[in-house]
Design an enzyme around this catalytic site. Structure first.
Site, PDB file in Angstrom:
ATOM      1  N   GLU A   1       0.832  -1.204   0.000  1.00 32.21           N
ATOM      2  CA  GLU A   1       0.000   0.000   0.000  1.00 32.21           C
ATOM      3  C   GLU A   1       0.868   1.256   0.000  1.00 32.21           C
ATOM      4  O   GLU A   1       1.874   1.331   0.702  1.00 32.21           O
ATOM      5  CB  GLU A   1      -0.919   0.001   1.229  1.00 32.21           C
ATOM      6  CG  GLU A   1      -1.819  -1.210   1.334  1.00 32.21           C
ATOM      7  CD  GLU A   1      -2.819  -1.319   0.193  1.00 32.21           C
ATOM      8  OE1 GLU A   1      -2.964  -0.358  -0.578  1.00 32.21           O
ATOM      9  OE2 GLU A   1      -3.438  -2.395   0.074  1.00 32.21           O
TER      10      GLU A   1
ATOM     11  N   CYS B   1      -6.979  -1.905   8.738  1.00 28.46           N
ATOM     12  CA  CYS B   1      -5.680  -1.902   8.071  1.00 28.46           C
ATOM     13  C   CYS B   1      -5.250  -0.477   7.739  1.00 28.46           C
ATOM     14  O   CYS B   1      -4.137  -0.052   8.055  1.00 28.46           O
ATOM     15  CB  CYS B   1      -5.739  -2.752   6.807  1.00 28.46           C
ATOM     16  SG  CYS B   1      -5.971  -4.518   7.119  1.00 28.46           S
TER      17      CYS B   1
ATOM     18  N   HIS C   1      -0.746  -5.777   2.298  1.00 25.96           N
ATOM     19  CA  HIS C   1      -1.888  -6.685   2.384  1.00 25.96           C
ATOM     20  C   HIS C   1      -1.514  -8.070   1.848  1.00 25.96           C
ATOM     21  O   HIS C   1      -0.731  -8.193   0.902  1.00 25.96           O
ATOM     22  CB  HIS C   1      -3.074  -6.143   1.587  1.00 25.96           C
ATOM     23  CG  HIS C   1      -4.000  -5.304   2.398  1.00 25.96           C
ATOM     24  ND1 HIS C   1      -4.217  -3.964   2.148  1.00 25.96           N
ATOM     25  CD2 HIS C   1      -4.764  -5.618   3.475  1.00 25.96           C
ATOM     26  CE1 HIS C   1      -5.086  -3.496   3.039  1.00 25.96           C
ATOM     27  NE2 HIS C   1      -5.428  -4.480   3.845  1.00 25.96           N
TER      28      HIS C   1
END
Length: 217
Positions: A78, A140, A164
């Protein structure tokens, strides 16, 4: 030191690969840096309290937070954490967060991990990896934001970001059984059946951590 965090299971799932990967990496030395793997509760308020305290106590040089994204077929790095949470399902404490992660924080942060180099190294090992511009709106993203915000305010030399992970194969096997037992959906209507073996997840993260250690040298 590199701190790697993963979440406990949630929403009735049998396991969370992020916690398993964090525990597998705990105690390793990668690129000359010690790795500490730590599980986190799936609890918004607990993470807001406990994670900054953990960072202050350990003072890691880098932090990689891990989480599960059902249906993701590969390692997903991310790039962005936003100051907004909208929980579609409650956390394990029953809390539905709908609002800012930190009231007086900026709108967002960019990951400070060497994402391009991590992606290239993981792909070079023959394992799939991609980058993403959204960590979602659940815990998250909140964890990534809390970490980046705390480091920006208190540990500016610490780099951090979020990765992830897919389901484990056994979890997809459970989903397939559930679909067959419920008889309410055709199999092709499910979009969350991708998985990756735990060993491949651990090795992918080991490779990524080696890149991080090199960037910290």
């Amino acid at each position: 030191m590199i701190l790697v965090t993963g979440f406990q299971s949630y929403a009735g799932r049998s396991a969370n690969p992020s916690e398993q990967v964090a525990h597998a990496l705990d105690g390793m030395t990668i690129g000359g840096m010690a790795v500490r793997g730590q599980g986190l509760p799936v609890d918004f308020h607990a993470v807001r309290r406990e994670l900054p305290a953990l960072i202050d106590a350990l003072r890691p040089r880098a932090i990689v937070s891990l989480g599960l994204w059902p249906g993701e077929p590969m390692i997903r790095i991310e790039r962005v954490a936003s100051n907004w949470s909208w929980f579609e399902l409650p956390d394990n404490a029953g809390h539905h967060q709908n609002g800012k992660v930190i009231d007086d924080g900026p709108d967002g942060y960019l990951s400070t991990l060497p994402a391009d180099a991590m992606q290239a190294a993981i792909r070079s090992s023959g394992r799939p990896c991609r980058q993403s511009g959204s960590a979602g709106t659940y815990l998250c993203n909140a964890t990534s934001y809390i970490t980046l915000h705390h480091c920006a305010q208190n540990h500016p030399d610490t780099i951090s970001g979020f990765v992830h992970l897919p389901y484990l194969p056994a979890q997809v096997a459970e989903l397939l059984n559930e679909v067959a037992d419920e008889r309410r959906l055709e199999l092709h209507q499910r979009a969350d059946l991708a998985s990756m073996h735990l060993d491949d997840m651990v090795e992918s993260l080991r490779i990524g951590l080696d890149v991080i250690a090199g960037s910290c040298a």
